[in-house]
Design a protein around this motif. Structure first.
Motif, PDB file in Angstrom:
ATOM      1  N   PHE A 128       0.820  -1.209   0.000  1.00 43.51           N
ATOM      2  CA  PHE A 128       0.000   0.000   0.000  1.00 43.51           C
ATOM      3  C   PHE A 128       0.856   1.262   0.000  1.00 43.51           C
ATOM      4  O   PHE A 128       0.437   2.293  -0.534  1.00 43.51           O
ATOM      5  N   SER A 168      -7.388   7.858   1.727  1.00 46.13           N
ATOM      6  CA  SER A 168      -7.568   6.580   1.028  1.00 46.13           C
ATOM      7  C   SER A 168      -8.245   5.521   1.882  1.00 46.13           C
ATOM      8  O   SER A 168      -8.573   4.439   1.379  1.00 46.13           O
ATOM      9  N   THR A 169      -8.469   5.809   3.161  1.00 44.51           N
ATOM     10  CA  THR A 169      -9.137   4.823   4.020  1.00 44.51           C
ATOM     11  C   THR A 169     -10.581   4.586   3.604  1.00 44.51           C
ATOM     12  O   THR A 169     -11.195   3.598   4.035  1.00 44.51           O
ATOM     13  N   TYR A 203      -8.563  -1.159   1.769  1.00 48.53           N
ATOM     14  CA  TYR A 203      -7.298  -0.424   1.856  1.00 48.53           C
ATOM     15  C   TYR A 203      -6.915  -0.223   3.311  1.00 48.53           C
ATOM     16  O   TYR A 203      -7.738   0.168   4.138  1.00 48.53           O
ATOM     17  N   GLU A 204      -5.671  -0.508   3.607  1.00 44.95           N
ATOM     18  CA  GLU A 204      -5.129  -0.291   4.951  1.00 44.95           C
ATOM     19  C   GLU A 204      -4.089   0.822   4.871  1.00 44.95           C
ATOM     20  O   GLU A 204      -3.093   0.696   4.157  1.00 44.95           O
TER      21      GLU A 204
END
Length: 245
Positions: free
Chosen positions: A24, A105-106, A111-112
């Motif tokens: 990520f 982006s959370t 997504y982490e």
């Protein structure tokens, strides 16, 4: 419950692991690079919104957004004490955009945020740890910068060195703790409450992430400003006037 994206392993060969933090982080950096290239692909230097209107070449909304971001960052850097913000804009602006983009982006399912890993926040803090003396040496010279560690007395030398290390650790732990706590609260609420409440908490988490990005940016700017301070040369107006004979 996962405490860190480090626990998500995509590929492993022996002791070599490819976890979510690495994946990520590089994905986010790739998105930032592509976005920067796309926004600035037709950007011309010296063209202001007024001149663009006069020449019938209106700029895109992305160009206007980019100018707002750059101008705001320069103003914040200047307010901290760095009179000429341009040499520091690239480094400090990149730090801010990375942490802010990781928080935004959370909202993407699955997504982490890499800032939820202590390894990422330590890496960001180490960047500041290296940049502070680098900018200080470029501004004052190697000799003058090293002498500043022994000011106002040689007794302060070990304390100043400890201060450099401790504030780097504080930067890393502060960012990691704030980011991880927000993600954990949302995960807990998703497990024990209806859907709507966690959505509100997610929006609050986005706000918290932006605040953390701003705090990290400001602290880095303050440390650099302290390292690049130079001795003030008394101006002619400040010098005592000679007695008139």
């Amino acid at each position: 419950m996962r405490l860190s994206p480090d626990e998500i392993i995509f590929w492993q060969y022996g002791f070599v692991k490819l976890n979510a933090t690495i994946v990520f982080t590089w994905a986010l950096m790739l998105v930032l690079v592509i976005s920067a290239f796309w926004i600035t692909r037709k950007l011309s230097a010296g063209i202001t919104p007024d001149s663009a209107v006069q020449e019938s070449k209106p700029r895109s909304r992305w160009h206007n957004l980019l100018e707002i971001i750059v101008t705001s960052l320069e103003k914040q850097i200047q307010d901290v004490g760095l009179t000429h913000p341009r040499p520091y804009l690239g480094f400090l602006g990149t730090l801010f955009l990375f942490v802010a983009a990781a928080s935004i982006s959370t909202i993407i399912p699955g997504y982490e945020p890499p800032t939820g890993s202590l390894s990422t926040t330590v890496a960001l803090a180490l960047c500041v740890f290296i940049a502070v003396p680098l900018f200080g040496i470029l501004n004052q010279g190697l000799g003058s910068y090293l002498v500043s560690y022994a000011q106002p007395s040689v007794i302060m030398l070990p304390f100043n060195i400890i201060s450099e290390v401790s504030r780097t650790l504080a930067l890393a732990v502060r960012l990691f703790g704030n980011m991880m706590s927000g993600a954990m609260i949302i995960a807990i609420l998703l497990a024990i409450t209806p859907f709507i409440f966690p959505v509100v908490m997610t929006l609050l988490g986005l706000l918290t992430g932006m605040v953390q990005a701003y705090i990290f940016f400001i602290l880095a700017a303050v440390y650099i400003a302290a390292a690049t301070r130079s001795r003030e040369v008394p101006t002619q107006a400040a010098m005592p006037k000679k007695a008139v004979k």
